[in-house]
Write an enzyme that holds these catalytic residues in place. Structure first.
Site, PDB file in Angstrom:
ATOM      1  N   ASP A 287      31.102  37.593 -12.503  1.00  0.00           N
ATOM      2  CA  ASP A 287      32.396  37.118 -12.900  1.00  0.00           C
ATOM      3  C   ASP A 287      32.603  35.880 -12.318  1.00  0.00           C
ATOM      4  O   ASP A 287      32.489  35.421 -11.221  1.00  0.00           O
ATOM      5  CB  ASP A 287      33.350  38.285 -12.330  1.00  0.00           C
ATOM      6  CG  ASP A 287      34.263  38.775 -13.551  1.00  0.00           C
ATOM      7  OD1 ASP A 287      34.139  38.324 -14.572  1.00  0.00           O
ATOM      8  OD2 ASP A 287      35.060  40.012 -13.224  1.00  0.00           O
TER       9      ASP A 287
ATOM     10  N   GLU B 111      37.072  35.594 -18.746  1.00  0.00           N
ATOM     11  CA  GLU B 111      38.089  36.020 -19.410  1.00  0.00           C
ATOM     12  C   GLU B 111      38.650  34.949 -20.533  1.00  0.00           C
ATOM     13  O   GLU B 111      38.395  33.762 -20.200  1.00  0.00           O
ATOM     14  CB  GLU B 111      39.437  36.439 -18.465  1.00  0.00           C
ATOM     15  CG  GLU B 111      39.129  37.850 -17.665  1.00  0.00           C
ATOM     16  CD  GLU B 111      40.282  38.032 -16.815  1.00  0.00           C
ATOM     17  OE1 GLU B 111      39.897  38.909 -15.958  1.00  0.00           O
ATOM     18  OE2 GLU B 111      41.293  37.334 -16.968  1.00  0.00           O
TER      19      GLU B 111
ATOM     20  N   GLU C  17      39.230  45.218 -23.298  1.00  0.00           N
ATOM     21  CA  GLU C  17      40.121  46.164 -22.012  1.00  0.00           C
ATOM     22  C   GLU C  17      41.536  46.482 -22.630  1.00  0.00           C
ATOM     23  O   GLU C  17      42.253  45.713 -22.933  1.00  0.00           O
ATOM     24  CB  GLU C  17      40.070  45.538 -20.882  1.00  0.00           C
ATOM     25  CG  GLU C  17      40.902  46.163 -19.664  1.00  0.00           C
ATOM     26  CD  GLU C  17      40.566  45.557 -18.284  1.00  0.00           C
ATOM     27  OE1 GLU C  17      41.243  46.043 -17.346  1.00  0.00           O
ATOM     28  OE2 GLU C  17      39.865  44.478 -18.096  1.00  0.00           O
TER      29      GLU C  17
ATOM     30  N   LYS D 108      30.498  36.360 -16.864  1.00  0.00           N
ATOM     31  CA  LYS D 108      31.388  36.767 -17.334  1.00  0.00           C
ATOM     32  C   LYS D 108      32.837  35.835 -17.179  1.00  0.00           C
ATOM     33  O   LYS D 108      32.902  35.703 -16.143  1.00  0.00           O
ATOM     34  CB  LYS D 108      31.916  38.365 -17.243  1.00  0.00           C
ATOM     35  CG  LYS D 108      32.873  38.831 -18.156  1.00  0.00           C
ATOM     36  CD  LYS D 108      33.023  40.213 -18.133  1.00  0.00           C
ATOM     37  CE  LYS D 108      34.150  40.507 -16.637  1.00  0.00           C
ATOM     38  NZ  LYS D 108      35.565  40.046 -16.938  1.00  0.00           N
TER      39      LYS D 108
ATOM     40  N   ASP E 168      35.418  40.548 -10.436  1.00  0.00           N
ATOM     41  CA  ASP E 168      36.382  40.254  -9.555  1.00  0.00           C
ATOM     42  C   ASP E 168      37.231  41.325  -9.166  1.00  0.00           C
ATOM     43  O   ASP E 168      38.189  41.153  -8.397  1.00  0.00           O
ATOM     44  CB  ASP E 168      37.078  39.120 -10.076  1.00  0.00           C
ATOM     45  CG  ASP E 168      37.884  39.245 -11.653  1.00  0.00           C
ATOM     46  OD1 ASP E 168      37.746  40.417 -12.130  1.00  0.00           O
ATOM     47  OD2 ASP E 168      38.395  38.359 -12.113  1.00  0.00           O
ATOM     48  N   SER E 169      37.102  42.653  -9.990  1.00  0.00           N
ATOM     49  CA  SER E 169      37.728  43.918  -9.296  1.00  0.00           C
ATOM     50  C   SER E 169      37.245  44.102  -8.005  1.00  0.00           C
ATOM     51  O   SER E 169      38.171  44.905  -7.401  1.00  0.00           O
ATOM     52  CB  SER E 169      37.396  45.166 -10.110  1.00  0.00           C
ATOM     53  OG  SER E 169      35.940  44.911 -10.388  1.00  0.00           O
TER      54      SER E 169
END
Length: 296
Positions: free
Chosen positions: A114, A146, A213, A144, A75-76
C-alpha cells in the site's frame, strides 16, 4: 481445510511458461510467484480468487502455505497492528519494513504494498518515488493506491515506469477525515455513476485490478461487468471477481465491533487469551517448567 487443484487443470511447474504458477490462482501450483498476468488470465477464465492482508513474515508464510494467491500489506496495519486510530498516520518507513517482511515470508503469492497517505497525493513524481522504494527496498510485485479519477495520472506514470498498480475506489479509508467516518459510497444514481467513472479511469490509466470498498452490491456488480480488469470486493457484495479481508478481522483477532461485511472464520483473540492465561496459571502454580522442559 484442504484445497485441491480443480480437475482438468494442467500446469507447468518449470517456472518458464505462462501457466507456471498453475492455471488456478487458488489451488494452483508452480515454482514462481504469481504475477499480474496470472491475475488477468483469471479474469478471462471467470475465476474468483481470495486476497488477505498480511503484515509480518510468519503470518504471511501461513497464508502462502494455505494457497492465498495475493496478499496486501495494507495501511490497515495502522489500525490493527500499530495502534493508530486510523490509517492516516502510517508512514512509508512502516509500510516498507513490513512489506519486506511479508515478501521474505512468502514464495508464491503476489505481494501488493500500500502507498500510505501523503506518499502520492502531491502528484505522479512523488507517487513514482514512493512506489519505487517499495519495489526496490521491500521487493513487492505491485503497489496499491486510493482514488479514482483524481489518481489516474499517478497510476499512469507508475505503470509506464514498470510498476503494476492495484487501484482502490469507493470508500477510501485515507479520506476518513473528509468523510467524517466510514460511510457507504456509491448510493444514488449520481454517486453510482461517479464510482463507475472512477473505476473506468483507473482501468484506462493501466491499473491491473481495482478494489471496491463499502459500496452497494448492485453497483459493484455493474462496475465488475463494465471492466475488463478484475474487481476486488470488500463490503461490495458477491459479484466482484475477488474478495479481500483484513486478516485480523477474518480470524477473529480484532477486538470489539467489526464491519458488517466481515465474516469471522476463527476466534483467535479467545484462543490466544486462553493460551496466555493457561501459561500464566502454570507459572504462578509452579506447574511450568517441569523436568520435561528443563536441561540436565
Amino acid at each position: 481445510m484442504t484445497h485441491v487443484t480443480p480437475a482438468g487443470k494442467q500446469h507447468d511447474s518449470s517456472g518458464t511458461g505462462p501457466s507456471a504458477a498453475g492455471k488456478a490462482l487458488y489451488g494452483g501450483t508452480g515454482s514462481r510467484r504469481i504475477t499480474v498476468r496470472d491475475i488477468a488470465a483469471a479474469k478471462e477464465r471467470g475465476e474468483k480468487w481470495p486476497m488477505l492482508t498480511a503484515y509480518d513474515a510468519m503470518t504471511a508464510s501461513v497464508f502462502d502455505e494455505a494457497g492465498i494467491p495475493v496478499m496486501l500489506v495494507g495501511d490497515s496495519m495502522g489500525n490493527c497492528h500499530l495502534g493508530y486510530e486510523s490509517t492516516v498516520p502510517v508512514s512509508m518507513d512502516e509500510i516498507t519494513i513490513l512489506s519486506a517482511a511479508v515478501v521474505r515470508g512468502t514464495k508464491r503469492a503476489l505481494i501488493v504494498g500500500d502507498l500510505p497517505f501523503g506518499s502520492y497525493q502531491e502528484g505522479p513524481v512523488q507517487a513514482l518515488r514512493s512506489a519505487t522504494r517499495l519495489v526496490k527496498e521491500a521487493g513487492v510485485g505491485a503497489v496499491k493506491l486510493e482514488g479514482g479519477e483524481r489518481s489516474a495520472h499517478q497510476i499512469e506514470l507508475l505503470v509506464q515506469s514498470g510498476i503494476p498498480v492495484m487501484a482502490h475506489v469507493g470508500l477510501t479509508p485515507q479520506s476518513v477525515n473528509a468523510y467524517g467516518g466510514y460511510p457507504v459510497q456509491g448510493r444514488g444514481e449520481e454517486a453510482a455513476q461517479q464510482l463507475l467513472r472512477d473505476a473506468k479511469a483507473v482501468q484506462d490509466a493501466g491499473a491491473f485490478a481495482v478494489v471496491l470498498e463499502t459500496v452497494p452490491a448492485e453497483v459493484a456488480a455493474e462496475v465488475t461487468r463494465s471492466l475488463h480488469i478484475p474487481t476486488v470486493g470488500i463490503g461490495a457484495g458477491p459479484d466482484c471477481d475477488a474478495q479481500v479481508l483484513v486478516w485480523t478481522d477474518m480470524a477473529g483477532l480484532t477486538a470489539g465491533r467489526v464491519p458488517r461485511f466481515v465474516k469471522q472464520y476463527a476466534q483467535l483473540r479467545q484462543t490466544l487469551g486462553d493460551a496466555a492465561r493457561a501459561f500464566a496459571e502454570d507459572v504462578v502454580q509452579g506447574a511450568y517448567p517441569t523436568a520435561e522442559h528443563s536441561f540436565r
